[in-house]
Design an enzyme around this catalytic site. Structure first.
Site, PDB file in Angstrom:
ATOM      1  N   SER A 133       0.860  -1.178   0.000  1.00 51.84           N
ATOM      2  CA  SER A 133       0.000   0.000   0.000  1.00 51.84           C
ATOM      3  C   SER A 133       0.895   1.226   0.000  1.00 51.84           C
ATOM      4  O   SER A 133       2.039   1.178   0.481  1.00 51.84           O
ATOM      5  CB  SER A 133      -0.893   0.005   1.244  1.00 51.84           C
ATOM      6  OG  SER A 133      -1.535   1.254   1.408  1.00 51.84           O
ATOM      7  N   TYR A 147      -2.510  -0.900  10.503  1.00 52.55           N
ATOM      8  CA  TYR A 147      -2.488  -1.154   9.059  1.00 52.55           C
ATOM      9  C   TYR A 147      -1.237  -0.558   8.423  1.00 52.55           C
ATOM     10  O   TYR A 147      -0.539  -1.227   7.653  1.00 52.55           O
ATOM     11  CB  TYR A 147      -3.741  -0.567   8.409  1.00 52.55           C
ATOM     12  CG  TYR A 147      -3.757  -0.717   6.905  1.00 52.55           C
ATOM     13  CD1 TYR A 147      -4.002  -1.954   6.315  1.00 52.55           C
ATOM     14  CD2 TYR A 147      -3.514   0.368   6.067  1.00 52.55           C
ATOM     15  CE1 TYR A 147      -4.004  -2.101   4.939  1.00 52.55           C
ATOM     16  CE2 TYR A 147      -3.520   0.235   4.693  1.00 52.55           C
ATOM     17  CZ  TYR A 147      -3.765  -1.009   4.137  1.00 52.55           C
ATOM     18  OH  TYR A 147      -3.752  -1.151   2.765  1.00 52.55           O
TER      19      TYR A 147
END
Length: 254
Positions: A133, A147
Site C-alpha cells: 500500500s 495497518y
C-alpha cells in the site's frame, strides 16, 4: 503451455480483478480465499482453467498447506494479495482484529514470500508480487496505525528480498504493489465511514501487470499518487505523519 498464476485474497476487490485480467491473458489460475462461494462465482465467470483453494491465511498452517499444495507445480506468477485494514483511534480499535490483521498482512506474506521465492529459485523462473500500500511508503498513519505498520513491513521485506535476488542475478522477480485508495470492499471491512477518492481496481491491476512486465520493485499506480510518494521523501517525517493522520481521520467522519 498456458502460464499458471496463484492469487490470494481472490474473492473480491484487487484479487478478483487480477483473476479477471490474468484469465483474459490466458493464464490458468488457482484462486485462494476464505469464502468458497465467492471463489466459485468468480471461477464460473472466467474463460481459462480455474481452480479454487479455500483457505484462511490468518493461520500459519493454512499458509503452509497452500505452499505444500504448489510444491510440485510450475508457478509462473504468485500474487500475494490477501490482507485487510482497520480504521479508528488506537485506544478504541479491537486488539483481536488487529492481531488477525498482523497474521494476514505480515505473517502470511512472510511465509508465502519465503516459500514461493524458494520454489521459484529451484524451478529457475517465476514472479511474485506482494500487494502492499502507499501507506507502507510513509512513516506512519494515525487512526490506521496497525495497518500502516503492517504495510511498512511488506514494503521493507519486498525491497530487501528483491535486492538480494538482483545481487545473485536470480531469474526470479519480486515486486510490491503500493496503491493509494482503490474502490473495493476494503473500506467496509476497515470501518471507514467516509471514503477518500480512489482509482478503480481494474486500473490498479493494469498498472501492476505493466510494472511486473517492466520488473519494477515498487509499483505505485497512477501518476498523481506516484508523484506524491516521490515527493514525500522531501518532507519532514513529522509532517508526513500529521498529514496521514488528517487524511485517515477524515474517514471516521459521518
Amino acid at each position: 503451455m498456458p502460464k499458471f498464476a496463484v492469487i490470494t485474497g481472490a474473492s473480491s476487490g484487487i484479487g478478483a480483478e487480477f483473476a479477471r485480467q490474468l484469465s483474459a491473458r490466458g493464464y490458468q489460475l488457482l484462486l485462494v480465499a476464505r469464502r468458497t462461494d465467492r471463489l466459485q462465482q468468480l471461477s464460473a465467470q472466467l474463460t481459462t482453467v480455474c481452480e479454487i483453494f479455500p483457505a484462511d491465511l490468518s493461520r500459519a498452517e493454512e499458509c503452509c498447506r497452500l505452499a505444500d499444495a504448489l510444491r510440485e507445480r510450475q508457478v509462473d506468477l504468485f500474487i500475494n494479495n490477501a490482507g485487510f485494514g482497520d480504521c479508528g483511534p488506537f485506544l478504541e480499535t479491537e486488539l483481536d482484529k488487529e492481531l488477525r490483521m498482523v497474521d494476514v498482512n505480515v505473517r502470511a506474506v512472510q511465509i508465502l514470500t519465503k516459500r514461493m521465492v524458494q520454489q521459484m529459485e529451484r524451478q529457475g523462473s517465476g514472479a511474485l508480487l506482494n500487494v502492499g500500500s502507499s501507506a507502507g511508503l510513509l512513516p506512519g498513519g494515525p487512526y490506521m496505525a496497525t495497518y500502516y505498520a503492517t504495510k511498512a513491513y511488506v514494503v521493507s521485506l519486498s525491497q530487501a528480498v528483491a535486492a538480494e535476488l538482483r545481487a545473485r542475478h536470480s531469474p526470479v522477480y519480486l515486486g510490491c504493489l503500493c496503491p493509494g485508495p482503490v474502490h473495493t470492499e476494503f473500506n467496509q471491512v476497515a470501518n471507514v465511514r467516509f471514503a477518500l477518492p480512489g482509482i478503480s481496481a481494474a486500473y490498479c491491476v493494469r498498472c501492476a501487470l505493466a510494472g511486473i512486465r517492466r520488473r519494477r520493485t515498487i509499483i505505485v499506480p497512477g501518476p498523481a499518487m506516484a508523484t506524491a510518494m516521490a515527493l514525500s521523501h522531501l518532507a519532514p517525517r513529522p509532517l508526513l505523519v500529521a498529514v496521514a493522520g488528517w487524511q485517515q481521520k477524515r474517514k471516521l467522519s459521518r
